[in-house]
Design an enzyme around this catalytic site. Sequence first.
Site, short mmCIF file in Angstrom:
data_model
loop_
_atom_site.label_atom_id
_atom_site.label_comp_id
_atom_site.label_asym_id
_atom_site.label_seq_id
_atom_site.Cartn_x
_atom_site.Cartn_y
_atom_site.Cartn_z
N ASN A 1 -7.77 -15.86 49.19
CA ASN A 1 -7.52 -15.05 50.38
C ASN A 1 -8.46 -13.86 50.52
O ASN A 1 -8.62 -13.32 51.61
CB ASN A 1 -6.05 -14.60 50.44
CG ASN A 1 -5.64 -13.72 49.29
OD1 ASN A 1 -6.31 -13.68 48.27
ND2 ASN A 1 -4.54 -13.03 49.44
N LYS B 1 -15.85 -17.11 38.62
CA LYS B 1 -15.39 -18.46 39.01
C LYS B 1 -14.72 -18.32 40.37
O LYS B 1 -13.56 -17.90 40.48
CB LYS B 1 -14.41 -18.99 37.95
CG LYS B 1 -13.57 -20.19 38.38
CD LYS B 1 -14.40 -21.43 38.64
CE LYS B 1 -13.52 -22.58 39.14
NZ LYS B 1 -13.08 -22.40 40.55
N THR C 1 -11.92 -22.60 45.22
CA THR C 1 -12.49 -23.72 45.99
C THR C 1 -12.60 -23.31 47.47
O THR C 1 -13.68 -23.39 48.05
CB THR C 1 -11.60 -24.96 45.83
OG1 THR C 1 -11.66 -25.34 44.45
CG2 THR C 1 -12.08 -26.12 46.69
N GLY D 1 -4.46 -14.21 41.78
CA GLY D 1 -4.07 -15.51 42.32
C GLY D 1 -2.59 -15.72 42.20
O GLY D 1 -1.83 -14.75 42.10
N ASP E 1 0.67 -18.46 40.62
CA ASP E 1 1.33 -18.70 39.33
C ASP E 1 0.39 -19.19 38.24
O ASP E 1 0.71 -19.10 37.05
CB ASP E 1 2.46 -19.73 39.51
CG ASP E 1 3.63 -19.11 40.27
OD1 ASP E 1 3.63 -17.87 40.45
OD2 ASP E 1 4.53 -19.87 40.69
N THR E 2 -0.78 -19.72 38.64
CA THR E 2 -1.78 -20.14 37.64
C THR E 2 -2.05 -19.00 36.67
O THR E 2 -2.38 -19.22 35.51
CB THR E 2 -3.13 -20.46 38.34
OG1 THR E 2 -2.84 -21.19 39.51
CG2 THR E 2 -4.08 -21.23 37.46
N GLY E 3 -1.92 -17.78 37.17
CA GLY E 3 -2.19 -16.61 36.34
C GLY E 3 -1.30 -16.55 35.10
O GLY E 3 -1.70 -16.03 34.06
N GLU F 1 -3.31 -9.98 38.76
CA GLU F 1 -2.58 -9.66 39.99
C GLU F 1 -2.10 -10.98 40.54
O GLU F 1 -2.90 -11.81 40.98
CB GLU F 1 -3.51 -8.97 41.00
CG GLU F 1 -2.80 -8.66 42.30
CD GLU F 1 -3.77 -8.51 43.46
OE1 GLU F 1 -4.99 -8.39 43.24
OE2 GLU F 1 -3.29 -8.53 44.60
N CYS G 1 -0.90 -11.04 48.95
CA CYS G 1 0.14 -10.81 47.93
C CYS G 1 0.97 -9.60 48.32
O CYS G 1 2.13 -9.50 47.93
CB CYS G 1 -0.50 -10.63 46.57
SG CYS G 1 -1.69 -9.32 46.51
N THR G 2 0.41 -8.70 49.12
CA THR G 2 1.12 -7.49 49.53
C THR G 2 1.81 -7.63 50.90
O THR G 2 2.22 -6.63 51.48
CB THR G 2 0.14 -6.31 49.61
OG1 THR G 2 -0.98 -6.75 50.37
CG2 THR G 2 -0.30 -5.82 48.26
N GLU H 1 8.07 -17.01 47.69
CA GLU H 1 6.99 -16.36 48.43
C GLU H 1 6.37 -17.39 49.38
O GLU H 1 5.71 -18.32 48.91
CB GLU H 1 5.96 -15.90 47.39
CG GLU H 1 4.82 -15.14 47.92
CD GLU H 1 3.77 -14.83 46.84
OE1 GLU H 1 3.74 -15.51 45.79
OE2 GLU H 1 2.97 -13.94 47.08
O1 G3H Z 1 -3.54 -10.73 48.26
C1 G3H Z 1 -3.64 -9.77 47.51
C2 G3H Z 1 -4.43 -8.62 47.87
O2 G3H Z 1 -4.65 -7.79 46.74
C3 G3H Z 1 -3.85 -7.83 49.00
O3 G3H Z 1 -4.74 -6.87 49.41
O4 G3H Z 1 -3.21 -5.31 50.58
O5 G3H Z 1 -5.66 -5.22 50.95
O6 G3H Z 1 -4.31 -7.12 51.85
P1 G3H Z 1 -4.46 -6.08 50.79
#
Ligand code: G3H
Length: 511
Positions: free
Chosen positions: A183, A206, A209, A260, A262-264, A279, A313-314, A406
């Site tokens: 993203n 890395k 994709t 990323g 759950d791979t994390g 994160e 993620c936020t 999520e």
């Molecule tokens: O997707 C995870 C990102 O760290 C969110 O960043 O709050 O700038 O969109 P953002």
Amino acid sequence: MGSGHEGGAGAPGGGEFYSPLYNPDTGAYRFLIDGEWRDSASGQLVHNANPSKGNERCFGFQACTRDEVDAAYAGAKAAQRQWGRIPLNKRASMLKAAAELMRQHHAPIADALIREIAKPKKDATTEAKRSADLIEYAAEEGCRSLAKGDMITSDSFPGAERDKLCMAHKVPLGVVLCIPPFNYPVNLAVSKIAPALIAGNACVVKPPTQGCVSALMMAQCFKKVPGIPAGLVQVVTGRGADIGDYMVEHPGANCISFTGGDTGLAVSRKARMVPVQMELGGKDACIVFPDADLDLAATAIVKGGFSYSGQRCTAVKIVVAFEEIADALVAKVEEKTRKLTVGQPEDDAQITAVVSAASADFIQGLVEDAVAKGATMRTEWRRDANLIWPCLVDDVTAEMRLCWEEPFGPVVPVVRVGTEEEALRYVNESKYGLQGCVFTRDIDRAIGIADRMETGTVQINGPPARGPDHFPFQGVKDSGIGSQGIVNSIEMMTKVKTTVINLAKPSYATA
Ligand code: G3H
């Protein structure tokens, strides 16, 4: 994965600057190793898809081999030894030059973001420019913070004389493995690379994709800076399933920074004894108290929940509304949600296709489960391939998957509560703990609940967000470990080294 000559979506724009990245004979992008853009010895390509064009093939890139991973780490270590001896102020100048190149050549990066991750045009441009700002800030911050250290005298310890002087300063860890997500393939790459480099490290990157080509273009902005050693930023491409574990477990990685899903969790289990920064997901709640400014809250919910189609993620992933204001709040959110534009990223639509068909199926499954269990759709469900119209789901309850999982898509669920204790349940019983936000006019109430929310960050009267990029950024529970943000990442990507001067006699004895 396919054989070497199946083609891709085409050469990058931007003329000579980006042309070495692309091999017209294979129709695919090269990977970056030791300062050269190369085709993999595997002869194999990976292709990604254009999410907003029915998942048609987008870009082809190299499926690197394990030998190439080994070579990337070895070359990075050699470059790091050279880079770590370059004066800090010169490293900072070179990073600023990379930032400037990114600004000058941002348009093709934005174009790639549009094509491979369906990021709306304006957001794609912002991502490239924000990344340049981030690099520049990291360069300046590193110049300030890395110049300082401690000097400790021995005589503060019981029984010791003043005959040892200990100088403690920060040194690089070595090679940082940087794994950004789809993203933000550029911004969340540079949020790792820039702190790593200013601290004297090298990077092996890395890319994801989806987003791979945008990340390759980003790397070109570092490669083109005169004086940056070849191999300082290596970019190894391929499917995570093929080379991901090998890269994570590699003895050449001295630090891992991952963003990323759950791979994390698997990455953190596989990492060797190296510092790890993670994160991962989030289920960021937006708690709206009865005394809140409802217009402010509704605007934040729509912005926080639907920006980049909820693929952050936020993102606001659950609204927790007090009964007294829930109807009024939901009506305002619904009105604003209905005004969102839906369509193509090139046209700068606010809602664009989600990253894959699998993701769209998952989102649909969550909504169907909620509706089957009694939730109320405040907007009509509509989907065309990966494109999902913004979806506001009211009367969500704890039995529904949408309450806890999520979606990572344009879906905002609303639960209604009567008490603060009930509201906190939707934050603290979640397996995630990234951010959360609270809307109230009562600062005591805001601080009181913020203290009790088990999340890395609480925003008061504003939507969750990572930026500004120098703010600390961290999650608890399954949302991650370590703290990011430029300042904290520089700190995390260094270790303390001490040099002790042993005096022939205690220093005060000479007086
Ligand atoms: O997707 C995870 C990102 O760290 C969110 O960043 O709050 O700038 O969109 P953002």
